[in-house]
Design a protein around this motif. Sequence first.
Motif, PDB file in Angstrom:
ATOM      1  N   UNK A   1      23.414  11.828  -5.626  1.00 52.65           N
ATOM      2  CA  UNK A   1      23.081  11.191  -6.904  1.00 52.65           C
ATOM      3  C   UNK A   1      23.163   9.672  -6.809  1.00 52.65           C
ATOM      4  N   UNK A   2      24.175   9.184  -6.093  1.00 49.68           N
ATOM      5  CA  UNK A   2      24.306   7.737  -5.910  1.00 49.68           C
ATOM      6  C   UNK A   2      23.140   7.178  -5.112  1.00 49.68           C
ATOM      7  N   UNK A   3      22.766   7.886  -4.055  1.00 47.01           N
ATOM      8  CA  UNK A   3      21.631   7.439  -3.243  1.00 47.01           C
ATOM      9  C   UNK A   3      20.357   7.405  -4.063  1.00 47.01           C
TER      10      UNK A   3
ATOM     11  N   UNK B   1      20.016   7.018  -7.375  1.00 49.89           N
ATOM     12  CA  UNK B   1      20.041   5.895  -8.320  1.00 49.89           C
ATOM     13  C   UNK B   1      19.779   4.572  -7.611  1.00 49.89           C
ATOM     14  N   UNK B   2      20.378   4.431  -6.436  1.00 52.31           N
ATOM     15  CA  UNK B   2      20.192   3.184  -5.683  1.00 52.31           C
ATOM     16  C   UNK B   2      18.744   3.006  -5.267  1.00 52.31           C
ATOM     17  N   UNK B   3      18.135   4.065  -4.769  1.00 54.82           N
ATOM     18  CA  UNK B   3      16.746   3.965  -4.333  1.00 54.82           C
ATOM     19  C   UNK B   3      15.802   3.711  -5.504  1.00 54.82           C
ATOM     20  N   UNK B   4      16.077   4.311  -6.655  1.00 53.38           N
ATOM     21  CA  UNK B   4      15.259   4.031  -7.836  1.00 53.38           C
ATOM     22  C   UNK B   4      15.304   2.540  -8.169  1.00 53.38           C
TER      23      UNK B   4
ATOM     24  N   UNK C   1       0.874  -1.172   0.000  1.00 50.63           N
ATOM     25  CA  UNK C   1       0.000   0.000   0.000  1.00 50.63           C
ATOM     26  C   UNK C   1       0.911   1.221   0.000  1.00 50.63           C
ATOM     27  N   UNK C   2       1.153   1.783  -1.175  1.00 54.40           N
ATOM     28  CA  UNK C   2       2.138   2.846  -1.356  1.00 54.40           C
ATOM     29  C   UNK C   2       1.562   4.160  -0.814  1.00 54.40           C
ATOM     30  N   UNK C   3       2.265   4.740   0.158  1.00 59.04           N
ATOM     31  CA  UNK C   3       1.805   5.982   0.772  1.00 59.04           C
ATOM     32  C   UNK C   3       2.572   7.206   0.285  1.00 59.04           C
ATOM     33  N   UNK C   4       3.780   7.024  -0.177  1.00 58.18           N
ATOM     34  CA  UNK C   4       4.548   8.129  -0.749  1.00 58.18           C
ATOM     35  C   UNK C   4       5.539   7.572  -1.747  1.00 58.18           C
ATOM     36  N   UNK C   5       5.972   8.433  -2.644  1.00 55.60           N
ATOM     37  CA  UNK C   5       6.844   8.018  -3.735  1.00 55.60           C
ATOM     38  C   UNK C   5       8.301   8.174  -3.330  1.00 55.60           C
ATOM     39  N   UNK C   6       8.998   7.049  -3.346  1.00 54.50           N
ATOM     40  CA  UNK C   6      10.450   7.060  -3.134  1.00 54.50           C
ATOM     41  C   UNK C   6      11.126   6.898  -4.486  1.00 54.50           C
ATOM     42  N   UNK C   7      12.303   7.487  -4.713  1.00 54.54           N
ATOM     43  CA  UNK C   7      13.136   8.204  -3.746  1.00 54.54           C
ATOM     44  C   UNK C   7      12.801   9.673  -3.571  1.00 54.54           C
ATOM     45  N   UNK C   8      11.827  10.205  -4.318  1.00 51.68           N
ATOM     46  CA  UNK C   8      11.575  11.647  -4.252  1.00 51.68           C
ATOM     47  C   UNK C   8      11.205  12.120  -2.848  1.00 51.68           C
ATOM     48  N   UNK C   9      10.520  11.279  -2.088  1.00 53.71           N
ATOM     49  CA  UNK C   9      10.170  11.678  -0.726  1.00 53.71           C
ATOM     50  C   UNK C   9      11.408  11.929   0.118  1.00 53.71           C
ATOM     51  N   UNK C  10      12.493  11.269  -0.236  1.00 55.13           N
ATOM     52  CA  UNK C  10      13.765  11.475   0.457  1.00 55.13           C
ATOM     53  C   UNK C  10      14.551  12.606  -0.189  1.00 55.13           C
TER      54      UNK C  10
ATOM     55  N   UNK D   1      16.789  16.966   4.290  1.00 61.40           N
ATOM     56  CA  UNK D   1      17.739  16.013   4.854  1.00 61.40           C
ATOM     57  C   UNK D   1      18.553  15.282   3.797  1.00 61.40           C
ATOM     58  N   UNK D   2      18.156  15.415   2.525  1.00 65.16           N
ATOM     59  CA  UNK D   2      18.805  14.643   1.471  1.00 65.16           C
ATOM     60  C   UNK D   2      20.249  15.082   1.265  1.00 65.16           C
ATOM     61  N   UNK D   3      21.163  14.121   1.074  1.00 62.53           N
ATOM     62  CA  UNK D   3      22.548  14.483   0.772  1.00 62.53           C
ATOM     63  C   UNK D   3      22.641  15.087  -0.621  1.00 62.53           C
ATOM     64  N   UNK D   4      23.656  15.895  -0.835  1.00 62.94           N
ATOM     65  CA  UNK D   4      23.839  16.547  -2.127  1.00 62.94           C
ATOM     66  C   UNK D   4      25.070  15.984  -2.828  1.00 62.94           C
ATOM     67  N   UNK D   5      25.316  16.475  -4.024  1.00 68.43           N
ATOM     68  CA  UNK D   5      26.507  16.092  -4.765  1.00 68.43           C
ATOM     69  C   UNK D   5      26.504  14.632  -5.187  1.00 68.43           C
ATOM     70  N   UNK D   6      27.703  14.067  -5.270  1.00 69.54           N
ATOM     71  CA  UNK D   6      27.846  12.695  -5.748  1.00 69.54           C
ATOM     72  C   UNK D   6      27.134  11.697  -4.840  1.00 69.54           C
TER      73      UNK D   6
END
Length: 415
Positions: A155-157, A159-162, A133-142, A147-152
């Motif tokens: 971007x790695x996070x 791609x991994x979450x996708x 039961x999907x309540x929010x869209x990942x990775x965009x919710x992150x 709080x999301x990390x920036x830079x490389x």
Amino acid sequence: MKIGIVSQWYAPEPVVIPGNLAEDLVTRGHEVRVLTGFPNYPEGKIYPGYQQRWNDRSREAGVSIRRVPLYANHDSSAVRRAANYLSYAATSTLAALRFLGDVDVVYVYLTPATVFAAPALLKALRGIPTVIHVQDIWPESVTSSAMAPSGRVGRTAERTLHAVMRRIYRAAAGIAVIAPTMRDMVVDRGADPRRTRVILNWADENLFRPVSSTPEARRDIGYRDRCTIMYAGTMGPFQNIESAVRAAASLSDRDEVDLVLAGSGTAEQSARDLAAELGADNIRFLGRRPIADMAALYGAADFQLVSLRDVPIFQGTIPSKLQSALACGSPVVVSVPGDCAELVETNGVGLACPPDNWRLLADRFHQAAKLPADERAEMAQRAHSVYQTRMSRQAGIDQLEDMLIEAAVTGRRER
């Protein structure tokens, strides 16, 4: 059937869907087991009366509940929030085989996405199908949060979450989503369209129901015999309270509209400061109020405000404030992108405008104030009717039960 429910959050935390589902499935004759954490949301502190331990089992309303330890936190630290999510993923996975190893199907309340760890193990080792039961869209919710990390690293996070989400969607025997655009998003990311269904969330119907306006509630919100629009809930970076303050303050005749804000959050103080700077005497802040009081406060106001920033993931989001308002029979003013605004306009339950435009929002406030009393009453009746037919607890659980039965039957054939 034997049905497992995996949810990081569960009553007494203010997350109603998993608990309502569990209780109603029991009344329909199913055996239900819930695998969850110790209650700590939203403050990030273990609730009084609970002590974390490994083998914590209880039975409530016919539901077998196992709670597993986790790192309790819900602050703005990305590291600590990740520790909260990952700790539950780890402990629930360790407990899953023994507690849920013989169920027919597992329902997953999918937020955060890390809760899928235990169901993934059950699927891999026992072939147990899952309905998510999907309540929010990942990775965009992150990645859309502060709080999301920036830079490389960021971007790695991302791609991994996708990649992780694509695997989750493909692994699920059934997928329920909470808005039409969200369905399109998850199908684009690998979900089987034949197994993906829109099921709108419902409100806590024990708390949110039509309540007639009372003198006490009107005094509580400072009602002054003018159109009163109330915002109730979190005041954070995504809720765009600033636009609501600017809209109310800009009205040429402030006597026609009062804006009442009930709740708190990281954006509350800046909103208070802005209202003072603009000299807006038609804006009142009530602070945080007990949730048990909210239906009465809704009944004292004329409209409820639903507001979100113009972020792409919110195109496929219907905020829980909308269900709560409609369950109370309250018309709404919405400044939200996508599905939420379309639902409101199509069903005639309020007024809508694009987000992040305080001038258009001010125009909707003005329209709300000029709406004749009989039209407002008709709008209120439609609001409650739309909730009952499209968003109610019974309507949602009927559909989820169908999905669980279908997944279990298909799973037996495939095993």
